[in-house]
Scaffold this motif. Structure first.
Motif, PDB file in Angstrom:
ATOM      1  N   ARG A  38       0.864  -1.175   0.000  1.00 32.77           N
ATOM      2  CA  ARG A  38       0.000   0.000   0.000  1.00 32.77           C
ATOM      3  C   ARG A  38       0.903   1.228   0.000  1.00 32.77           C
ATOM      4  NH1 ARG A  38      -4.715   1.053  -2.091  1.00 32.77           N
ATOM      5  NH2 ARG A  38      -5.889   2.673  -1.039  1.00 32.77           N
ATOM      6  N   VAL A  39       0.730   2.064  -1.006  1.00 34.32           N
ATOM      7  CA  VAL A  39       1.585   3.230  -1.171  1.00 34.32           C
ATOM      8  C   VAL A  39       0.773   4.504  -0.940  1.00 34.32           C
ATOM      9  CG1 VAL A  39       3.047   4.499  -2.785  1.00 34.32           C
ATOM     10  CG2 VAL A  39       3.066   1.998  -2.792  1.00 34.32           C
ATOM     11  N   LEU A  46      -2.567   3.933  -3.345  1.00 36.15           N
ATOM     12  CA  LEU A  46      -2.742   2.860  -4.323  1.00 36.15           C
ATOM     13  C   LEU A  46      -2.020   1.601  -3.872  1.00 36.15           C
ATOM     14  CD1 LEU A  46      -0.495   3.465  -7.448  1.00 36.15           C
ATOM     15  CD2 LEU A  46      -0.303   4.810  -5.373  1.00 36.15           C
ATOM     16  N   ASP A  47      -2.452   0.483  -4.434  1.00 39.05           N
ATOM     17  CA  ASP A  47      -1.747  -0.780  -4.246  1.00 39.05           C
ATOM     18  C   ASP A  47      -0.745  -0.935  -5.372  1.00 39.05           C
ATOM     19  OD1 ASP A  47      -3.324  -1.328  -2.087  1.00 39.05           O
ATOM     20  OD2 ASP A  47      -4.733  -2.581  -3.187  1.00 39.05           O
ATOM     21  N   VAL A  48       0.461  -1.355  -5.025  1.00 38.32           N
ATOM     22  CA  VAL A  48       1.483  -1.601  -6.034  1.00 38.32           C
ATOM     23  C   VAL A  48       1.994  -3.031  -5.860  1.00 38.32           C
ATOM     24  CG1 VAL A  48       3.788  -0.982  -6.858  1.00 38.32           C
ATOM     25  CG2 VAL A  48       2.176   0.808  -6.191  1.00 38.32           C
ATOM     26  N   ALA A  49       1.917  -3.812  -6.918  1.00 36.23           N
ATOM     27  CA  ALA A  49       2.469  -5.167  -6.905  1.00 36.23           C
ATOM     28  C   ALA A  49       3.940  -5.085  -7.259  1.00 36.23           C
ATOM     29  CB  ALA A  49       1.725  -6.038  -7.908  1.00 36.23           C
ATOM     30  N   ALA A  50       4.791  -5.552  -6.356  1.00 36.75           N
ATOM     31  CA  ALA A  50       6.234  -5.470  -6.591  1.00 36.75           C
ATOM     32  C   ALA A  50       6.931  -6.553  -5.778  1.00 36.75           C
ATOM     33  CB  ALA A  50       6.768  -4.090  -6.196  1.00 36.75           C
ATOM     34  N   GLN A  51       8.185  -6.826  -6.144  1.00 36.99           N
ATOM     35  CA  GLN A  51       8.936  -7.876  -5.453  1.00 36.99           C
ATOM     36  C   GLN A  51       9.270  -7.507  -4.021  1.00 36.99           C
ATOM     37  OE1 GLN A  51      11.651 -10.315  -7.204  1.00 36.99           O
ATOM     38  NE2 GLN A  51      10.080 -10.793  -8.704  1.00 36.99           N
ATOM     39  N   ASP A  52       9.627  -6.254  -3.810  1.00 40.06           N
ATOM     40  CA  ASP A  52       9.985  -5.826  -2.457  1.00 40.06           C
ATOM     41  C   ASP A  52       9.649  -4.342  -2.299  1.00 40.06           C
ATOM     42  OD1 ASP A  52      11.995  -4.462  -3.808  1.00 40.06           O
ATOM     43  OD2 ASP A  52      13.403  -6.105  -3.554  1.00 40.06           O
ATOM     44  N   PRO A  97     -14.232   9.103  -8.885  1.00 37.81           N
ATOM     45  CA  PRO A  97     -13.913   9.226 -10.321  1.00 37.81           C
ATOM     46  C   PRO A  97     -12.472   9.663 -10.564  1.00 37.81           C
ATOM     47  CG  PRO A  97     -15.422  10.961  -9.601  1.00 37.81           C
ATOM     48  CD  PRO A  97     -15.318   9.999  -8.463  1.00 37.81           C
ATOM     49  N   GLN A  98     -11.936  10.497  -9.678  1.00 40.23           N
ATOM     50  CA  GLN A  98     -10.556  10.941  -9.874  1.00 40.23           C
ATOM     51  C   GLN A  98      -9.591   9.759  -9.703  1.00 40.23           C
ATOM     52  OE1 GLN A  98      -9.566  14.268  -7.341  1.00 40.23           O
ATOM     53  NE2 GLN A  98      -7.771  14.819  -8.561  1.00 40.23           N
ATOM     54  N   GLY A  99      -9.867   8.925  -8.705  1.00 41.12           N
ATOM     55  CA  GLY A  99      -9.046   7.729  -8.524  1.00 41.12           C
ATOM     56  C   GLY A  99      -9.126   6.799  -9.720  1.00 41.12           C
ATOM     57  N   GLN A 100     -10.336   6.622 -10.259  1.00 48.66           N
ATOM     58  CA  GLN A 100     -10.495   5.761 -11.431  1.00 48.66           C
ATOM     59  C   GLN A 100      -9.745   6.330 -12.628  1.00 48.66           C
ATOM     60  OE1 GLN A 100     -14.743   5.544 -11.835  1.00 48.66           O
ATOM     61  NE2 GLN A 100     -14.958   3.944 -10.284  1.00 48.66           N
ATOM     62  N   GLY A 116      -2.475   2.724 -16.076  1.00 48.59           N
ATOM     63  CA  GLY A 116      -2.505   1.545 -16.948  1.00 48.59           C
ATOM     64  C   GLY A 116      -2.045   1.887 -18.361  1.00 48.59           C
ATOM     65  N   ALA A 117      -2.505   3.032 -18.861  1.00 51.79           N
ATOM     66  CA  ALA A 117      -2.121   3.450 -20.205  1.00 51.79           C
ATOM     67  C   ALA A 117      -0.623   3.732 -20.288  1.00 51.79           C
ATOM     68  CB  ALA A 117      -2.919   4.691 -20.611  1.00 51.79           C
ATOM     69  N   LEU A 118      -0.018   4.112 -19.151  1.00 53.97           N
ATOM     70  CA  LEU A 118       1.431   4.377 -19.127  1.00 53.97           C
ATOM     71  C   LEU A 118       2.231   3.114 -18.802  1.00 53.97           C
ATOM     72  CD1 LEU A 118       1.441   7.831 -17.306  1.00 53.97           C
ATOM     73  CD2 LEU A 118       2.140   7.385 -19.651  1.00 53.97           C
ATOM     74  N   GLN A 119       1.581   1.963 -18.854  1.00 57.55           N
ATOM     75  CA  GLN A 119       2.259   0.669 -18.654  1.00 57.55           C
ATOM     76  C   GLN A 119       2.674   0.419 -17.210  1.00 57.55           C
ATOM     77  OE1 GLN A 119       1.930  -1.010 -21.398  1.00 57.55           O
ATOM     78  NE2 GLN A 119       1.493   0.761 -22.672  1.00 57.55           N
ATOM     79  N   PHE A 120       2.056   1.114 -16.262  1.00 57.33           N
ATOM     80  CA  PHE A 120       2.279   0.766 -14.860  1.00 57.33           C
ATOM     81  C   PHE A 120       1.276  -0.320 -14.480  1.00 57.33           C
ATOM     82  CE2 PHE A 120       4.022   5.154 -14.723  1.00 57.33           C
ATOM     83  CZ  PHE A 120       5.291   4.827 -14.289  1.00 57.33           C
ATOM     84  N   ALA A 121       1.585  -1.558 -14.846  1.00 54.13           N
ATOM     85  CA  ALA A 121       0.611  -2.638 -14.707  1.00 54.13           C
ATOM     86  C   ALA A 121       0.347  -2.984 -13.247  1.00 54.13           C
ATOM     87  CB  ALA A 121       1.107  -3.868 -15.454  1.00 54.13           C
ATOM     88  N   GLY A 122       1.315  -2.709 -12.376  1.00 47.73           N
ATOM     89  CA  GLY A 122       1.179  -3.152 -10.993  1.00 47.73           C
ATOM     90  C   GLY A 122       0.317  -2.267 -10.106  1.00 47.73           C
ATOM     91  N   ALA A 123      -0.263  -1.210 -10.640  1.00 47.17           N
ATOM     92  CA  ALA A 123      -1.015  -0.271  -9.807  1.00 47.17           C
ATOM     93  C   ALA A 123      -2.497  -0.609  -9.814  1.00 47.17           C
ATOM     94  CB  ALA A 123      -0.803   1.151 -10.312  1.00 47.17           C
ATOM     95  N   SER A 124      -3.100  -0.644  -8.641  1.00 47.05           N
ATOM     96  CA  SER A 124      -4.540  -0.911  -8.554  1.00 47.05           C
ATOM     97  C   SER A 124      -5.094  -0.243  -7.307  1.00 47.05           C
ATOM     98  CB  SER A 124      -4.784  -2.416  -8.501  1.00 47.05           C
ATOM     99  OG  SER A 124      -4.175  -2.971  -7.354  1.00 47.05           O
ATOM    100  N   ASN A 125      -6.423  -0.241  -7.227  1.00 46.67           N
ATOM    101  CA  ASN A 125      -7.099   0.271  -6.029  1.00 46.67           C
ATOM    102  C   ASN A 125      -6.657   1.703  -5.715  1.00 46.67           C
ATOM    103  OD1 ASN A 125      -8.786   0.177  -3.849  1.00 46.67           O
ATOM    104  ND2 ASN A 125      -7.465  -1.111  -2.587  1.00 46.67           N
ATOM    105  N   VAL A 126      -6.692   2.549  -6.749  1.00 44.66           N
ATOM    106  CA  VAL A 126      -6.181   3.922  -6.619  1.00 44.66           C
ATOM    107  C   VAL A 126      -7.268   4.849  -6.062  1.00 44.66           C
ATOM    108  CG1 VAL A 126      -5.129   5.856  -7.851  1.00 44.66           C
ATOM    109  CG2 VAL A 126      -4.693   3.511  -8.618  1.00 44.66           C
ATOM    110  N   HIS A 127      -6.887   5.643  -5.090  1.00 42.45           N
ATOM    111  CA  HIS A 127      -7.808   6.651  -4.562  1.00 42.45           C
ATOM    112  C   HIS A 127      -7.079   7.983  -4.458  1.00 42.45           C
ATOM    113  CE1 HIS A 127     -11.045   3.861  -3.694  1.00 42.45           C
ATOM    114  NE2 HIS A 127     -10.116   3.004  -3.297  1.00 42.45           N
TER     115      HIS A 127
END
Lengths: 83, 83
Positions: A4-5, A46-52, B18-21, B28-39
């Motif tokens: 969690r970042v 935000l949640d970030v999936a990462a190794q460490d 909506p801002q988080g979404q 995602g469009a910038l290829q940061f695949a590991g980011a989710s649950n953004v607020h």
């Protein structure tokens, strides 16, 4: 792993912060006399999936550099915690 | 005494952000695949003149209740540190 970042993006010191000034005036109008030096910025979580943790922090820094913060007018702080 | 108060105002869990979404899609469009649950919320920093830390925290809570946060749609956290 997932982390969690918490990111705080604030207007750079010394640059104009009209939103902070507006809040400071509004607080004064509401009789909060003790409030001063008010600054308003963005809080992003935000949640970030990462190794460490270091990788998660590096990813968050890249996100700030590319999207979340304006490199000319804003500064950011990053806090990472395990989920 | 004067205290530096950090307030984080976030959209309440379960309500539309909506801002988080928008930020999540942009990451995602910038290829940061590991980011989710953004607020995305507001970060507010201010100096509060008060007798002690508890009074500073109480003043900050009153400011949130009256001005800084929407009691229906937002939650807030307060951190107080001596200056």
């Amino acid at each position: 792993m997932s982390f969690r970042v918490h990111i705080r993006v604030m207007p750079r010191r010394g640059l104009l912060d009209p939103q902070g000034q507006a809040v400071e005036r509004a607080l004064g109008a509401l009789q909060f006399a003790g409030a001063s030096n008010v600054h308003v910025g963005k809080a992003i979580e935000l949640d970030v999936a990462a190794q460490d943790e270091a990788s998660a922090r590096a990813a968050a820094r890249a996100m700030c550099d590319k999207l979340l913060a304006n490199p000319v007018t804003e500064d950011f702080e990053i806090a990472v915690e395990p989920k």
